[in-house]
Scaffold this active site. Sequence first.
Site, PDB file in Angstrom:
ATOM      1  N   ARG A 232       0.867  -1.176   0.000  1.00 51.60           N
ATOM      2  CA  ARG A 232       0.000   0.000   0.000  1.00 51.60           C
ATOM      3  C   ARG A 232       0.906   1.229   0.000  1.00 51.60           C
ATOM      4  O   ARG A 232       2.003   1.192   0.573  1.00 51.60           O
ATOM      5  CB  ARG A 232      -0.853   0.048   1.273  1.00 51.60           C
ATOM      6  CG  ARG A 232      -2.028  -0.906   1.301  1.00 51.60           C
ATOM      7  CD  ARG A 232      -3.144  -0.463   0.357  1.00 51.60           C
ATOM      8  NE  ARG A 232      -4.323  -1.305   0.441  1.00 51.60           N
ATOM      9  CZ  ARG A 232      -4.592  -2.314  -0.384  1.00 51.60           C
ATOM     10  NH1 ARG A 232      -3.773  -2.623  -1.364  1.00 51.60           N
ATOM     11  NH2 ARG A 232      -5.712  -3.008  -0.250  1.00 51.60           N
ATOM     12  N   GLU A 261      -3.910   7.499  -4.722  1.00 54.33           N
ATOM     13  CA  GLU A 261      -4.181   6.899  -6.036  1.00 54.33           C
ATOM     14  C   GLU A 261      -5.566   7.346  -6.504  1.00 54.33           C
ATOM     15  O   GLU A 261      -6.467   7.444  -5.674  1.00 54.33           O
ATOM     16  CB  GLU A 261      -4.171   5.367  -5.928  1.00 54.33           C
ATOM     17  CG  GLU A 261      -2.825   4.815  -5.537  1.00 54.33           C
ATOM     18  CD  GLU A 261      -2.903   3.316  -5.216  1.00 54.33           C
ATOM     19  OE1 GLU A 261      -3.944   2.683  -5.465  1.00 54.33           O
ATOM     20  OE2 GLU A 261      -1.924   2.790  -4.678  1.00 54.33           O
ATOM     21  N   HIS A 279      -1.429   0.365  -9.706  1.00 53.65           N
ATOM     22  CA  HIS A 279      -2.032  -0.554  -8.713  1.00 53.65           C
ATOM     23  C   HIS A 279      -2.705  -1.721  -9.452  1.00 53.65           C
ATOM     24  O   HIS A 279      -3.918  -1.883  -9.410  1.00 53.65           O
ATOM     25  CB  HIS A 279      -3.048   0.190  -7.821  1.00 53.65           C
ATOM     26  CG  HIS A 279      -3.424  -0.600  -6.594  1.00 53.65           C
ATOM     27  ND1 HIS A 279      -3.808  -0.015  -5.418  1.00 53.65           N
ATOM     28  CD2 HIS A 279      -3.450  -1.936  -6.356  1.00 53.65           C
ATOM     29  CE1 HIS A 279      -4.082  -0.943  -4.513  1.00 53.65           C
ATOM     30  NE2 HIS A 279      -3.874  -2.118  -5.076  1.00 53.65           N
TER      31      HIS A 279
END
Length: 313
Positions: A232, A261, A279
Amino acid sequence: MPEVEILMTGAYPEWDMVDLEAKYRVHRLWEATDRQELIARVGKDVRAIATRGELGASAELMQQLPKLEIVSCYGVGTDAIDLSYARANGIRVTNTPDVLTEDVADIAIGLLLATARQIPQADLFVRAGQWGNVAMPLVTRVAGKKVGLAGMGRIGKAIARRAAAFGCDIAYFARNEHTDVPYAYQPNLVALADWADFLIVIVPGGQATMKIINAEVLKALGPNGMLINVSRGTTVDEEALIAALQNSTIQAAGLDVFLNEPKIDARFLTLPNVVLQPHHGSGTVETRKAMGQLVRDNLAAHFAGNPLPTPVV
Ligand code: 8YV
């Protein structure tokens, strides 16, 4: 029986949407021009949230859904879901473990190779017609190097198995020693970074791991070291990382995850020594199909009164 109403925080692939919309009355939060208006209008009847790892479900959202029974997360990481609120209010939470393990491990190794061997830069070099005009700069070997893993859960183990196949020496940092792996345990993250050529981060997100990759760890990783993050964005102090990349106090980084993000810090886009991924560690057709199936299986089990396949709470 009235249709079960579910609130979705973000889109799933079409094959999941079709199935969910056939079974439930789906409210699409991400498409609402006024989220508060949608919640105020439909929130009182919502019995389930279908969310994604990075979107989670805050206590503030759950509070506005008095009939909420379950949060089903499309992703293994539940750090963005307020689990204590869910626990305290009898709300079940499920995730999608195991089905994404191999893909996230693949992208960790892919990012490591891309970063060390400069694969994106080499691709640009060929496309720009540079081949034959100038020499492609020599890059860094991966095979046989020292890989430090921050995290030794299911995905950490899958990464370690792959790194072992490259003949790498492996050591890991985790809260506790894992007796089921042959790798060296290093309870001190700075010492691990100091030892490692490559530091791969795969700890769960959340308060306990907030900015564990800080300036001190990056300094220990050193000017020949590389950081790979598939966990993360919260696990890394991004200010410290950007400074380390700008000043070449680490050599390079390969990142699949970021703070904020998808609107990531624009400075990353200008750095030549970082490989960026949107991601997308679990983003294969095969894994995403399995994740969507598991979300739907958890919801179906809950509303049929059956045991949940993959409960977290
Ligand atoms: C997904 C993730 O990219 O599993 C997780 O925790 O973050 C990822 O697999 C995400 O949940 C999909 O939106």
